[in-house]
Design an enzyme around this catalytic site. Structure first.
Site, PDB file in Angstrom:
ATOM      1  N   ARG A   1       0.447  -1.213   0.267  1.00 34.01           N
ATOM      2  CA  ARG A   1      -0.068   0.149   0.035  1.00 34.01           C
ATOM      3  C   ARG A   1       0.606   1.218  -0.115  1.00 34.01           C
ATOM      4  O   ARG A   1       0.600   2.216  -0.027  1.00 34.01           O
ATOM      5  CB  ARG A   1      -0.679  -0.443   1.374  1.00 34.01           C
TER       6      ARG A   1
ATOM      7  N   ARG B   1     -23.373  -1.121   0.424  1.00 35.37           N
ATOM      8  CA  ARG B   1     -22.145  -1.872   1.280  1.00 35.37           C
ATOM      9  C   ARG B   1     -22.775  -1.758   2.827  1.00 35.37           C
ATOM     10  O   ARG B   1     -23.026  -3.054   3.145  1.00 35.37           O
ATOM     11  CB  ARG B   1     -20.881  -2.346   0.893  1.00 35.37           C
TER      12      ARG B   1
ATOM     13  N   ARG C   1     -18.604  -2.756   8.893  1.00 31.53           N
ATOM     14  CA  ARG C   1     -17.715  -2.493   8.745  1.00 31.53           C
ATOM     15  C   ARG C   1     -17.233  -0.948   9.695  1.00 31.53           C
ATOM     16  O   ARG C   1     -18.130   0.154   8.887  1.00 31.53           O
ATOM     17  CB  ARG C   1     -16.552  -2.354   7.633  1.00 31.53           C
TER      18      ARG C   1
ATOM     19  N   ARG D   1      -9.472   7.379   3.282  1.00 24.65           N
ATOM     20  CA  ARG D   1      -9.091   6.428   2.909  1.00 24.65           C
ATOM     21  C   ARG D   1      -8.651   6.891   0.826  1.00 24.65           C
ATOM     22  O   ARG D   1      -8.188   6.483   0.647  1.00 24.65           O
ATOM     23  CB  ARG D   1      -9.866   4.987   2.282  1.00 24.65           C
TER      24      ARG D   1
HETATM   25  P1  AP5 Z   1     -14.547  -5.432  -2.266  1.00 20.52           P
HETATM   26  O1  AP5 Z   1     -14.951  -6.515  -2.862  1.00 20.52           O
HETATM   27  O2  AP5 Z   1     -15.300  -4.835  -1.036  1.00 20.52           O
HETATM   28  O3  AP5 Z   1     -13.471  -3.597  -2.712  1.00 20.52           O
HETATM   29  P2  AP5 Z   1     -11.623  -4.207  -1.454  1.00 20.52           P
HETATM   30  O4  AP5 Z   1     -11.643  -3.666  -3.203  1.00 20.52           O
HETATM   31  O5  AP5 Z   1     -11.679  -5.103  -1.454  1.00 20.52           O
HETATM   32  O6  AP5 Z   1     -12.151  -2.717  -0.908  1.00 20.52           O
HETATM   33  P3  AP5 Z   1     -12.505  -2.115   0.608  1.00 20.52           P
HETATM   34  O7  AP5 Z   1     -13.061  -1.492   1.621  1.00 20.52           O
HETATM   35  O8  AP5 Z   1     -12.268  -3.363   1.304  1.00 20.52           O
HETATM   36  O9  AP5 Z   1     -11.240  -1.641   0.920  1.00 20.52           O
HETATM   37  P4  AP5 Z   1      -9.879  -1.397   1.928  1.00 20.52           P
HETATM   38  O10 AP5 Z   1      -8.297  -1.813   0.385  1.00 20.52           O
HETATM   39  O11 AP5 Z   1      -9.563   0.348   1.937  1.00 20.52           O
HETATM   40  O12 AP5 Z   1      -9.789  -1.268   2.923  1.00 20.52           O
HETATM   41  P5  AP5 Z   1      -8.871  -2.742   3.595  1.00 20.52           P
HETATM   42  O13 AP5 Z   1      -9.444  -3.879   4.387  1.00 20.52           O
HETATM   43  O14 AP5 Z   1      -7.888  -3.380   2.658  1.00 20.52           O
HETATM   44  O15 AP5 Z   1     -15.852  -4.872  -3.005  1.00 20.52           O
HETATM   45  C1  AP5 Z   1     -16.613  -2.613  -2.278  1.00 20.52           C
HETATM   46  C2  AP5 Z   1     -17.945  -3.319  -2.313  1.00 20.52           C
HETATM   47  O16 AP5 Z   1     -18.656  -3.218  -4.530  1.00 20.52           O
HETATM   48  C3  AP5 Z   1     -18.384  -4.181  -2.162  1.00 20.52           C
HETATM   49  O17 AP5 Z   1     -20.465  -3.801  -1.460  1.00 20.52           O
HETATM   50  C4  AP5 Z   1     -19.128  -5.239  -3.546  1.00 20.52           C
HETATM   51  O18 AP5 Z   1     -19.842  -6.496  -3.506  1.00 20.52           O
HETATM   52  C5  AP5 Z   1     -19.176  -4.022  -4.505  1.00 20.52           C
HETATM   53  N1  AP5 Z   1     -18.144  -4.066  -6.526  1.00 20.52           N
HETATM   54  C6  AP5 Z   1     -17.341  -5.374  -6.194  1.00 20.52           C
HETATM   55  N2  AP5 Z   1     -16.769  -4.714  -7.571  1.00 20.52           N
HETATM   56  C7  AP5 Z   1     -17.994  -4.774  -7.677  1.00 20.52           C
HETATM   57  C8  AP5 Z   1     -18.866  -4.857  -9.421  1.00 20.52           C
HETATM   58  N3  AP5 Z   1     -17.868  -4.756 -10.296  1.00 20.52           N
HETATM   59  N4  AP5 Z   1     -19.970  -4.048  -9.798  1.00 20.52           N
HETATM   60  C9  AP5 Z   1     -20.048  -3.193  -8.970  1.00 20.52           C
HETATM   61  N5  AP5 Z   1     -19.915  -3.402  -7.413  1.00 20.52           N
HETATM   62  C10 AP5 Z   1     -18.936  -4.345  -7.139  1.00 20.52           C
HETATM   63  O19 AP5 Z   1      -8.106  -2.197   4.206  1.00 20.52           O
HETATM   64  C11 AP5 Z   1      -9.024  -1.507   5.907  1.00 20.52           C
HETATM   65  C12 AP5 Z   1      -7.938  -0.492   6.933  1.00 20.52           C
HETATM   66  O20 AP5 Z   1      -7.014  -1.505   7.079  1.00 20.52           O
HETATM   67  C13 AP5 Z   1      -7.270   0.398   5.804  1.00 20.52           C
HETATM   68  O21 AP5 Z   1      -7.405   1.739   5.415  1.00 20.52           O
HETATM   69  C14 AP5 Z   1      -5.833   0.473   6.317  1.00 20.52           C
HETATM   70  O22 AP5 Z   1      -5.819   1.289   7.592  1.00 20.52           O
HETATM   71  C15 AP5 Z   1      -5.562  -1.166   6.600  1.00 20.52           C
HETATM   72  N6  AP5 Z   1      -4.326  -1.365   5.359  1.00 20.52           N
HETATM   73  C16 AP5 Z   1      -5.127  -2.613   5.454  1.00 20.52           C
HETATM   74  N7  AP5 Z   1      -3.953  -3.191   4.565  1.00 20.52           N
HETATM   75  C17 AP5 Z   1      -2.690  -1.887   4.842  1.00 20.52           C
HETATM   76  C18 AP5 Z   1      -1.378  -2.033   3.967  1.00 20.52           C
HETATM   77  N8  AP5 Z   1      -0.915  -3.026   4.008  1.00 20.52           N
HETATM   78  N9  AP5 Z   1      -0.074  -0.871   5.382  1.00 20.52           N
HETATM   79  C19 AP5 Z   1      -1.416  -0.502   5.709  1.00 20.52           C
HETATM   80  N10 AP5 Z   1      -2.099  -0.199   6.568  1.00 20.52           N
HETATM   81  C20 AP5 Z   1      -3.052  -1.224   5.672  1.00 20.52           C
HETATM   82 MG    MG Z   2     -11.655  -5.712   0.965  1.00 17.44          MG
END
Ligand code: AP5
Ligand code: MG
Length: 197
Positions: free
Chosen positions: A88, A127, A139, A150
């Site tokens: 990231r 969502r 969430r 974000r």
């Molecule tokens: P979904 O598949 O959930 O999307 P996503 O890309 O996984 O989105 P996230 O909300 O999980 O994103 P994120 O990257 O901010 O969160 P993460 O958990 O990694 O789809 C979203 C919605 O759209 C769903 O309802 C789905 O059904 C719908 N959808 C999907 N495809 C579609 C399509 N084609 N058409 C229509 N609808 C569709 O991170 C959370 C937090 O964790 C971060 O903010 C940070 O604080 C921390 N964190 C995580 N990883 C790190 C890291 N490597 N370094 C530092 N901090 C970190």
């Molecule tokens: Mg995700």
């Protein structure tokens, strides 16, 4: 096969990673899910993560790199893994290259799921409404205010990874505005094609 799914919050990384896990036996490694599990367990990392995630900020690079480094050594990653939400930052991407080389592993593809910001706001609203309707816990970072933060963090700190992978000829793009099935088909086409790097 080891791949990275990149893209902004709500792009569909998790949705696609789960489909690829079911269809191709690759292990989904979502750092967001790992951190949410730590929050649920109430341990030290979880307490730190709750505050940072609710603020839409990023956890420290060194901690995330160590988490992934240990995780990819587990037997369930032997057939390959899908990194979802990692790397990231540019330092995470550089550390990943170094740790994969150290373990004798390679990256087969880096795929950016591209979706414009306004579509993401709508998806996250949907969502969070759907989880409320189903009675499941939403969430705590799924609200428009935190999503905007974000997204800013994504553009400032994560998007600079894209040229890093582009320079080394590893970046592929898919249009994340298509239907879920169409996005999967495009990713599978990329995975079937020869990939440099
Ligand atoms: P979904 O598949 O959930 O999307 P996503 O890309 O996984 O989105 P996230 O909300 O999980 O994103 P994120 O990257 O901010 O969160 P993460 O958990 O990694 O789809 C979203 C919605 O759209 C769903 O309802 C789905 O059904 C719908 N959808 C999907 N495809 C579609 C399509 N084609 N058409 C229509 N609808 C569709 O991170 C959370 C937090 O964790 C971060 O903010 C940070 O604080 C921390 N964190 C995580 N990883 C790190 C890291 N490597 N370094 C530092 N901090 C970190
Ligand atoms: Mg995700």
């Amino acid at each position: 096969m080891n791949i990275i799914l990149l893209g902004p919050p709500g792009a569909g990384k998790g949705t696609q990673a789960k489909i690829l896990e079911d269809k191709h036996g690759l292990k989904q490694l979502s750092t967001g899910d790992m951190l949410r599990a730590a929050v649920a367990s109430g341990d030290e990392i979880g307490r730190q993560a709750k505050e940072i995630m609710d603020a839409g900020q990023l956890m420290p690079d060194a901690l995330m790199v160590e988490m992934i480094s240990q995780r990819i050594e587990q037997p369930d990653c032997a057939k390959g893994f899908i990194l979802d939400g990692f790397p990231r930052t540019v330092p995470q991407a550089e550390a990943l290259d170094a740790l994969l080389e150290g373990k004798g592993l390679k990256l087969n593809a880096v795929i950016e799921v591209s979706v414009p910001d306004e579509a993401l706001v709508q998806r996250i609203e949907t969502r969070s409404r759907q989880s409320a309707e189903s009675g499941a816990a939403a969430r705590s970072d799924d609200n428009v205010e935190t999503l905007r933060k974000r997204l800013k963090v994504y553009h400032d700190q994560t998007a600079p990874i894209l040229p890093y992978y582009e320079r080394t000829g590893r970046l592929k793009r898919v249009d994340g505005l298509q239907s879920i099935e169409e996005v999967t088909a495009q990713i599978e086409e990329i995975l079937g094609a020869p990939v440099r790097g």
